[in-house]
Design a protein around this motif. Structure first.
Motif, PDB file in Angstrom:
ATOM      1  N   HIS A  61       1.675  10.108  12.181  1.00 11.36           N
ATOM      2  CA  HIS A  61       0.376   8.956  11.758  1.00 11.36           C
ATOM      3  C   HIS A  61       1.017   9.039   9.971  1.00 11.36           C
ATOM      4  CE1 HIS A  61      -2.439  11.490  11.076  1.00 11.36           C
ATOM      5  NE2 HIS A  61      -1.655  12.897  12.181  1.00 11.36           N
ATOM      6  N   CYS A  62       0.242   7.762  10.045  1.00 14.63           N
ATOM      7  CA  CYS A  62      -0.152   7.676   8.574  1.00 14.63           C
ATOM      8  C   CYS A  62      -0.685   8.834   8.176  1.00 14.63           C
ATOM      9  CB  CYS A  62      -0.100   6.226   8.606  1.00 14.63           C
ATOM     10  SG  CYS A  62      -0.399   6.022   6.329  1.00 14.63           S
ATOM     11  N   ALA A  63      -1.162   9.062   7.144  1.00 11.09           N
ATOM     12  CA  ALA A  63      -2.169   9.978   7.141  1.00 11.09           C
ATOM     13  C   ALA A  63      -3.189   9.825   5.086  1.00 11.09           C
ATOM     14  CB  ALA A  63      -1.888  11.445   6.588  1.00 11.09           C
ATOM     15  N   MET A 111       1.207  -1.279   0.318  1.00 12.49           N
ATOM     16  CA  MET A 111      -0.115  -0.039  -0.087  1.00 12.49           C
ATOM     17  C   MET A 111       0.881   1.275   0.132  1.00 12.49           C
ATOM     18  SD  MET A 111      -3.281  -0.771   2.234  1.00 12.49           S
ATOM     19  CE  MET A 111      -2.439  -1.909   2.827  1.00 12.49           C
ATOM     20  N   PRO A 112       0.615   2.604  -0.184  1.00 11.43           N
ATOM     21  CA  PRO A 112       1.009   3.515  -0.328  1.00 11.43           C
ATOM     22  C   PRO A 112       0.635   4.126   0.634  1.00 11.43           C
ATOM     23  CG  PRO A 112      -1.225   3.712  -1.319  1.00 11.43           C
ATOM     24  CD  PRO A 112      -0.681   2.290  -0.740  1.00 11.43           C
ATOM     25  N   HIS A 113       1.685   4.663   1.916  1.00 10.72           N
ATOM     26  CA  HIS A 113       1.509   5.647   3.444  1.00 10.72           C
ATOM     27  C   HIS A 113       2.081   6.866   3.376  1.00 10.72           C
ATOM     28  CE1 HIS A 113       1.252   1.236   4.447  1.00 10.72           C
ATOM     29  NE2 HIS A 113       1.779   0.395   3.878  1.00 10.72           N
ATOM     30  N   ASN A 114       2.034   7.429   4.023  1.00  9.00           N
ATOM     31  CA  ASN A 114       2.944   8.568   4.165  1.00  9.00           C
ATOM     32  C   ASN A 114       3.151   8.983   5.388  1.00  9.00           C
ATOM     33  OD1 ASN A 114       0.121  10.098   5.274  1.00  9.00           O
ATOM     34  ND2 ASN A 114      -0.483  10.844   2.670  1.00  9.00           N
ATOM     35  N   MET A 144      -8.007   3.453   9.341  1.00  2.00           N
ATOM     36  CA  MET A 144      -7.150   1.616   9.349  1.00  2.00           C
ATOM     37  C   MET A 144      -5.599   1.898   9.239  1.00  2.00           C
ATOM     38  SD  MET A 144      -6.824  -0.095   5.747  1.00  2.00           S
ATOM     39  CE  MET A 144      -6.090  -2.224   6.121  1.00  2.00           C
ATOM     40  N   HIS A 145      -4.796   2.843   8.686  1.00  5.90           N
ATOM     41  CA  HIS A 145      -3.595   2.531   8.771  1.00  5.90           C
ATOM     42  C   HIS A 145      -2.970   2.792  10.098  1.00  5.90           C
ATOM     43  CE1 HIS A 145      -2.224   3.211   4.326  1.00  5.90           C
ATOM     44  NE2 HIS A 145      -3.730   2.711   4.514  1.00  5.90           N
ATOM     45  N   ILE A 146      -3.388   4.010  11.167  1.00 12.17           N
ATOM     46  CA  ILE A 146      -2.865   4.535  12.320  1.00 12.17           C
ATOM     47  C   ILE A 146      -3.579   3.281  13.190  1.00 12.17           C
ATOM     48  CG2 ILE A 146      -3.607   6.188  14.623  1.00 12.17           C
ATOM     49  CD1 ILE A 146      -3.835   8.240  12.191  1.00 12.17           C
ATOM     50  N   GLY A 202      -1.261   0.703  13.308  1.00 11.83           N
ATOM     51  CA  GLY A 202       0.108   0.744  13.795  1.00 11.83           C
ATOM     52  C   GLY A 202       0.562   2.414  13.651  1.00 11.83           C
ATOM     53  N   MET A 203      -0.049   2.735  12.522  1.00 15.82           N
ATOM     54  CA  MET A 203       0.881   3.825  11.929  1.00 15.82           C
ATOM     55  C   MET A 203       1.532   5.406  12.697  1.00 15.82           C
ATOM     56  SD  MET A 203       1.253   2.867   8.113  1.00 15.82           S
ATOM     57  CE  MET A 203       2.480   4.145   7.887  1.00 15.82           C
ATOM     58  N   PHE A 204       1.675   5.576  14.221  1.00 17.68           N
ATOM     59  CA  PHE A 204       2.269   6.417  14.752  1.00 17.68           C
ATOM     60  C   PHE A 204       3.772   6.363  15.805  1.00 17.68           C
ATOM     61  CE2 PHE A 204       0.958   4.904  19.064  1.00 17.68           C
ATOM     62  CZ  PHE A 204       0.698   4.131  18.930  1.00 17.68           C
TER      63      PHE A 204
HETATM   64 CU   LIG Z   1       0.246   3.798   6.071  1.00 16.06          CU
END
Ligand SMILES: [Cu+2]
Length: 355
Positions: free
Chosen positions: A165-167, A123-126, A173-175, A178-180
């Motif tokens: 965090h991911c945005a 997936m894409p992330h940021n 869902m991404h947070i 675990g994305m923080f």
């Molecule tokens: Cu993400």
């Protein structure tokens, strides 16, 4: 035969990453669809023994008196690990850990961020830093598909402890996966000296099974909008930072520890409390330029915010860090322990005064 983390991880097959990719397909740009499917089949192989961040893994306090440029690399990594023994989940992480790496800079520093989305991701992330003055906290500038790398340069213009965090469009869902993490911007004058620093992050995971049900838990897009999580966790695993699991940090009686705490959420506010102790000094919302509050028992920490607090250890024993919404502790996994060692102090605490 008792299952161990490793045997379960070796035993799981396909499934996790495939459905993970499926339920967030709308966050993947159409142009990347082919690449994403290819990446998914690779990602299914990637399992890790641990996602729980080591609470002592914090860069040293900053002694510099001049600003500098700081290099930071974040890698969004989709990995399968265990929430508890026998329960696997496909996490999304920064650098393979939950919460993500503790980033430490000083007010006035310039951060050169490299954001590497590995080819094997699905997936894409940021990343959106609340310490960034600029559109999306850097989210658009770091938006990357698997195999892409982005660079972002920003100046830390204001002090405090901030979440990142991911945005992406499915950011909740991404947070939840675990994305923080925390970026600490120290004030120019630095922080008071302490004996220890610890890093904890709370978040909740929504799955398609009951807490403790063995097997692979898929992400549940049904329970997340109802804010009805399966697990509420400190550092990504059920009772992860406890003596019987990953181990607990140890201090000596008389020491002072500073705790950096972030609520990733995505939805639940933490009522952060140290059982058998108190937050001696507490900086609400991680605002380090205010006078601290003192002797705080329970501090609400909203999703997308932090708190910084010190604690003392006058007597030996365990200080249990919890969300005082206690069903989250008893049923959903939200507990960490700090152990204090030293001589008993019956003048302060005497569990058996009749002998
Ligand atoms: Cu993400």
């Amino acid at each position: 035969m008792p299952t161990t983390r490793r045997t379960v991880l070796q035993g799981i097959g396909v499934g996790g990453a495939a459905s993970l990719a499926g339920c967030s397909a709308d966050s993947a740009p159409q142009t990347n669809r082919r690449r994403t499917e290819k990446a998914t089949s690779k990602q299914q192989q990637k399992t890790v023994e641990r996602v729980a961040a080591d609470p002592t893994d914090i860069p040293d306090p900053i002694s510099r008196t001049e600003p500098k440029e700081v290099e930071v690399t974040l890698r969004p990594e989709e990995v399968t690990g265990e929430i508890e023994d026998g329960v696997t989940f496909t996490y999304m992480t920064y650098n393979g850990q939950v919460p993500g790496p503790f980033i430490r800079v000083r007010k006035g520093d310039t951060v050169n961020l490299t954001f590497e989305n590995p080819e094997e991701n699905a997936m894409p992330h940021n990343v959106d830093f609340h310490a960034v003055a600029g559109p999306g906290g850097g989210a658009e500038a770091t938006m990357t598909a698997p195999g892409e790398t982005a660079h972002l340069k920003f100046k830390a213009t204001y002090p405090g402890a901030y979440i990142y965090h991911c945005a992406v469009p499915n950011m909740d869902m991404h947070i939840s996966a675990g994305m923080f993490g925390i970026i600490l911007v120290e004030p120019e004058e630095g922080l008071p000296e302490v004996d220890h620093e610890f890093y904890f992050g709370q978040h909740e995971i929504y799955t398609d099974k009951r807490a403790g049900e063995e097997g692979h838990h898929e992400f549940s897009m049904g329970s997340m909008p109802r804010e009805d999580p399966t697990y509420v966790l400190l550092n990504g695993e059920k009772y992860g930072i406890t003596p019987d699991n990953r181990g607990s940090p140890t201090v000596q009686t008389g020491d002072t520890a500073r705790v950096y705490f972030v609520t990733g959420g995505p939805n639940l506010t933490s009522s952060f409390h140290p059982i058998g102790n108190v937050w001696e000094k507490l900086w609400p919302e991680g605002s380090l330029t205010t006078e601290p509050q003192t002797h705080i028992q329970t501090k609400q920490v909203a999703p997308g915010s932090t708190t910084v607090a010190t604690m003392n250890f006058p007597v030996p024993g365990a200080s249990k860090l919890v969300d005082h919404s206690l069903s989250r502790v008893m049923r959903k996994g939200c507990l960490a322990v700090i152990e204090a060692e030293g001589a008993e102090r019956p003048d302060i605490f005497d569990p058996d005064p009749d002998t």
